[in-house]
Design an enzyme around this catalytic site. Structure first.
Site, PDB file in Angstrom:
ATOM      1  N   GLY A  90     -12.453 -42.483  19.744  1.00  0.00           N
ATOM      2  CA  GLY A  90     -13.420 -42.377  20.826  1.00  0.00           C
ATOM      3  C   GLY A  90     -12.782 -42.730  22.149  1.00  0.00           C
ATOM      4  N   ARG A  91     -13.587 -43.218  23.091  1.00  0.00           N
ATOM      5  CA  ARG A  91     -13.055 -43.567  24.411  1.00  0.00           C
ATOM      6  C   ARG A  91     -12.656 -45.033  24.533  1.00  0.00           C
ATOM      7  NH1 ARG A  91     -16.097 -43.522  28.449  1.00  0.00           N
ATOM      8  NH2 ARG A  91     -18.134 -42.816  27.728  1.00  0.00           N
ATOM      9  N   GLU A 149      -8.718 -46.281  25.045  1.00  0.00           N
ATOM     10  CA  GLU A 149      -7.971 -46.139  26.300  1.00  0.00           C
ATOM     11  C   GLU A 149      -8.023 -47.407  27.140  1.00  0.00           C
ATOM     12  OE1 GLU A 149      -9.453 -42.831  28.480  1.00  0.00           O
ATOM     13  OE2 GLU A 149     -11.388 -43.757  28.976  1.00  0.00           O
ATOM     14  N   CYS A 171      -7.963 -40.837  15.282  1.00  0.00           N
ATOM     15  CA  CYS A 171      -8.283 -40.134  16.515  1.00  0.00           C
ATOM     16  C   CYS A 171      -7.535 -40.725  17.717  1.00  0.00           C
ATOM     17  CB  CYS A 171      -9.801 -40.157  16.719  1.00  0.00           C
ATOM     18  SG  CYS A 171     -10.405 -38.975  17.952  1.00  0.00           S
ATOM     19  N   HIS A 172      -8.255 -41.311  18.672  1.00  0.00           N
ATOM     20  CA  HIS A 172      -7.630 -41.915  19.847  1.00  0.00           C
ATOM     21  C   HIS A 172      -7.191 -43.359  19.595  1.00  0.00           C
ATOM     22  CE1 HIS A 172      -9.602 -38.477  21.754  1.00  0.00           C
ATOM     23  NE2 HIS A 172      -8.907 -38.706  22.848  1.00  0.00           N
ATOM     24  N   TYR A 204      -5.430 -37.559  17.065  1.00  0.00           N
ATOM     25  CA  TYR A 204      -6.073 -36.432  17.733  1.00  0.00           C
ATOM     26  C   TYR A 204      -4.999 -35.739  18.572  1.00  0.00           C
ATOM     27  CZ  TYR A 204      -9.351 -33.661  20.400  1.00  0.00           C
ATOM     28  OH  TYR A 204     -10.024 -32.606  20.968  1.00  0.00           O
TER      29      TYR A 204
END
Length: 773
Positions: free
Chosen positions: A209-210, A213, A239-240, A259
């Site tokens: 997800g976000r 980051e 993923c992320h 990802y």
């Protein structure tokens, strides 16, 4: 070979309640086929995020469910077990039921046990590293899958403690060049990050997800990841999430995937890139499990289980779905696929030839209420309405916009006080939340998508001479309609002939462009004042959002809150006369009632001159109920979007039902929980036993069924409520077409908001209200 399970799907099944068992069971080595009536392999079902029993399958059986399902399960003969928490589950023979997705760990555990499964090696403690806007599935599916195995699983987030929540993000591919994002469930953390002892845990999981980051910039996060990797404990990242691994410098010499957009981070971090082809491909490299996206969860969780030594053992026998003999019930009732044919009764409206005919000039992103309320209200009064839009034909749709007022970040809002001065939002503490007060004048508003509005005539075929009046809704449509010469020519014809023109909110932009307001008194949304003055209008500053002005054949209003007076003035301009409207009508409201199904009949009855009150349990006058927009957009069932905020006009506590002449029950999602409220049941019984008119639409009949007032009656409802109606002892009347409504003695019932004209007209007939010309 292992077991095979069938997952019965449909559009707008609950998101987690479909995906978690689907992927968890696969992770355990159980094959799962997901099927949906009318769809084939490769098709998709849309899901719904819900945050904070047909065919005699439950007769004589213990079961639980979401509390709102209680009345229908009891009527179906179930032994109802009240859920003490939203995690509650009940097993009775081959039937396993759960209250909500929060109970998945026990629900899945019971289901696996019923299949003959045995779990070993699950005495593990696993830590999830969370953050705001991590991907919804990527935290919940592995979290609950591991809990269902019997593992102790904790979720932590920097600067948060146990019991706090992290908002999640739903990432999906919907035909764009990258994934879309929508709000997901709120995820509740189970432990505090501060003071965490990583040595107590056997493995670490990093959702995507976000969140990664910004978590990758946190030194305490980096230290935590390094500790797990250096100790060679299993680390699973998807993923992320690999952005954090790269930032921690632990990927050098490793092989992993992620990802695809994170490939640069992985390669720069010194790892060998493993292509995620297909996208559900996962890899294990020593203690590290990596995956590219949530479709890979079965492999992702299975490979982590292998590292942890967890096994889900079962009998080596292939069984088909019927052989398994297990019903995966997800607290969902199956729909009826057959409907009894009911006799029809003629509506008061259907047999009347329209007395007048009006043209409604539409456009994309016109305000939702400002189109539908007059459209359906006038039809209920016996006035024909043609809805047209330039460039579109009958049967096409115009998208609508919901414009709601309130206090917003970056904007100040004001109200006109009685002395004409302005007060800022700081002075409005006593006003009703969000919806504000009708004495407020707001500088701006929010906008969100509304219903799809179906046109019933062709703009290019409009014969001005056949219409008695023109209506111009507001919203954003007038911005572009005001520069369309064919629109302006149409408006000028009505204006020059002296036929009534009703215009509201931004609709006055069209009047200004057509030169129809020169020398005329008019009002509008306050922001239109300058342009109307420039167009030569005699500007009337609105003191409230309910203000209207009539000057000759021109009727103008501020916004949709002015509809009652606006529609009344327009009907009067058409030559209409209302009789018998000295009635008091009560609306029974609740959170997430359907947007149209409360406001259209509410304002239609107000416009006739009735006194109309709206109440909701545990709320008082001035409080709001959020509404839901239910619409058909090509799926197997309706979609849901947020609607307007509806302001209540009276307090529920201390209500004297005897002072009202009729009761109206809107549909939507509110009835499912209102049906559990004993005070609501008592109120409905009082109206029905006194033989006063009761009008209920869509899901509102869930309340009537729960109140036990349908026995021996004939009624309709939204088709999926047929079970409640039939179990409640009523004769089912088929809503064919969907706008069909029925009157049975004092009871008016309808299936959905397209039936409002008949619904309101039949209630008017019971109340003795007439509109004549």
């Amino acid at each position: 070979m292992g077991k095979s399970v069938l997952l019965l799907c449909g559009d707008y099944m609950e998101d987690h309640e479909a995906m978690v068992p689907f992927q968890a069971l696969q992770a355990y080595g159980i094959a799962v086929d997901a099927a949906c009536p009318g769809k084939k392999a490769g098709d998709i079902c849309r899901t719904a995020i819900h945050d904070s029993a047909a065919a005699n399958s439950v007769k004589g059986r213990k079961c639980t469910a979401y509390p709102a399902v209680k009345p229908v399960l009891i009527d179906a003969g179930a032994h109802w077990v009240e859920p003490e928490t939203m995690k509650a589950c009940v097993a009775d023979g081959n039937i396993i039921t759960g209250a909500t997705y929060k109970g998945h760990p026990e629900f899945i555990q019971l289901f696996v046990r019923a299949l003959g499964g045995k779990i070993t090696g699950s005495d593990k403690k696993i830590l999830f590293l969370c953050g705001d806007f991590m991907e919804d599935y990527e935290v919940t599916v592995p979290f609950q899958s591991l809990e269902a195995l019997g593992c102790h699983v904790d979720a932590v987030c920097p600067k948060k403690k146990g019991g706090d929540t992290c908002p999640t993000a739903v990432h999906d591919f919907e035909g764009d060049q990258t994934y879309s994002e929508k709000p997901g469930h709120s995820f509740t953390l189970t432990a505090s990050f501060e003071g965490l002892d990583a040595s107590n845990y056997d493995a670490l999981v990093i959702p995507g997800g976000r969140a990664p980051e910004y978590l990758a910039l946190d030194e305490t996060v980096i230290a935590l990841v390094k500790e797990f990797m250096h100790s060679k404990k299993p680390v699973a990242s998807i993923c992320h999430g690999q952005q954090i691994l790269a930032a921690a410098g632990v990927l050098k010499g490793r092989k992993c995937t992620a990802y695809p957009a994170v490939k640069l981070n992985v390669v720069l971090g010194g790892a060998t890139w493993l292509e995620p082809d297909p996208i559900d491909r996962c890899y294990t490299d020593e203690n590290l499990v990596t995956g590219a996206a949530w479709p890979g969860h079965p492999q992702f969780v299975s490979q982590l289980m292998a590292l942890l030594g967890i096994r889900c053992c079962e009998c080596i026998v292939w069984l088909d779905y019927k052989g398994c003999g297990i019903l995966l019930a997800l607290a969902i009732l199956t729909h009826y696929f057959e409907f009894d044919l009911g006799t029809r009764n003629a509506s008061a409206m259907a047999n009347c030839k329209p007395q007048k005919k009006v043209l409604l000039l539409c456009g994309d992103f016109m305000e939702d209420y400002e189109a539908m309320v007059p459209f359906q209200a006038l039809q209920a009064y016996g006035i024909a309405v043609d809805a047209v839009c330039p460039g579109k034909k009958a049967g096409d749709c115009c998208r609508t916009a919901i414009q709601d007022s309130g206090a917003y970040h970056g904007y100040q809002w004001w109200r006109s006080d009685s002395d004409g001065s302005r007060s800022s939002s700081d002075d409005l503490a006593g006003d009703s939340a969000c919806g504000g007060n009708d004495n407020d004048i707001d500088f701006t508003f929010t906008e969100k998508r509304g219903h799809n509005f179906s046109l019933n005539a062709n703009f290019d075929e409009v014969d001005f001479s056949k219409y008695d009046g023109l209506l111009l809704p507001g919203g954003r449509a007038p911005e572009y309609l005001a520069i369309n010469e064919s629109v302006l020519d149409c408006v000028r014809k009505f204006s020059d002939s002296g036929k009534p023109i009703g215009s509201i909110c931004h609709g006055q932009l069209i009047l200004a462009a057509a030169g129809s307001v020169r020398g005329r008194k008019c009002t509008a949304l306050h922001a239109l004042g300058p342009v109307l003055i420039d167009a030569g209008a005699h500007w009337i500053e609105p003191k409230t959002r309910m203000d209207c002005v009539a000057d000759g054949n021109i009727i103008t209003g501020v916004i949709y809150r002015a509809h009652p007076e606006y529609i009344r003035l327009f009907v009067r301009a058409l030559g209409g006369k209302v009789t018998g409207s000295d009635k008091r009508i009560l609306f029974l409201c609740g959170d997430f009632m359907e947007d149209y199904e409360v406001t259209v009949p509410f304002q239609s009855l107000q416009a006739l001159g009735c006194h109309v009150d709206a109440v909701s349990p545990k709320k008082k006058a001035g409080d709001i109920c959020p509404t839901a927009v239910h619409d058909f957009e090509g799926d197997q069932t309706y979609s849901e979007k947020p609607g307007h905020n509806f302001i209540l006009t009276a307090s529920y506590e201390g209500l004297d039902a005897s002072s009202y002449d009729a009761l109206v029950i809107p549909g939507g999602r509110a009835p499912e929980y209102l049906a559990l409220d004993e005070t609501v049941i008592a109120l409905v019984k009082e109206f029905m036993q006194s033989r006063k008119p009761v009008a209920s639409i869509c899901h509102g009949q869930q309340i009537l069924a729960a109140a036990g007032v349908l026995k021996g009656r004939r009624c309709t409802a939204y088709p999926t409520v047929k079970l409640n109606v039939v179990l409640g002892g009523a004769t089912w009347l088929e809503p064919d077409p969907i706008d069909r409504c029925y009157t049975d003695e004092n009871l008016v019932t309808g299936a959905a908001w397209p039936g409002h004209p008949e619904f309101v007209s039949q209630l008017m007939a019971l109340l003795g209200i007439q509109v004549s010309f």
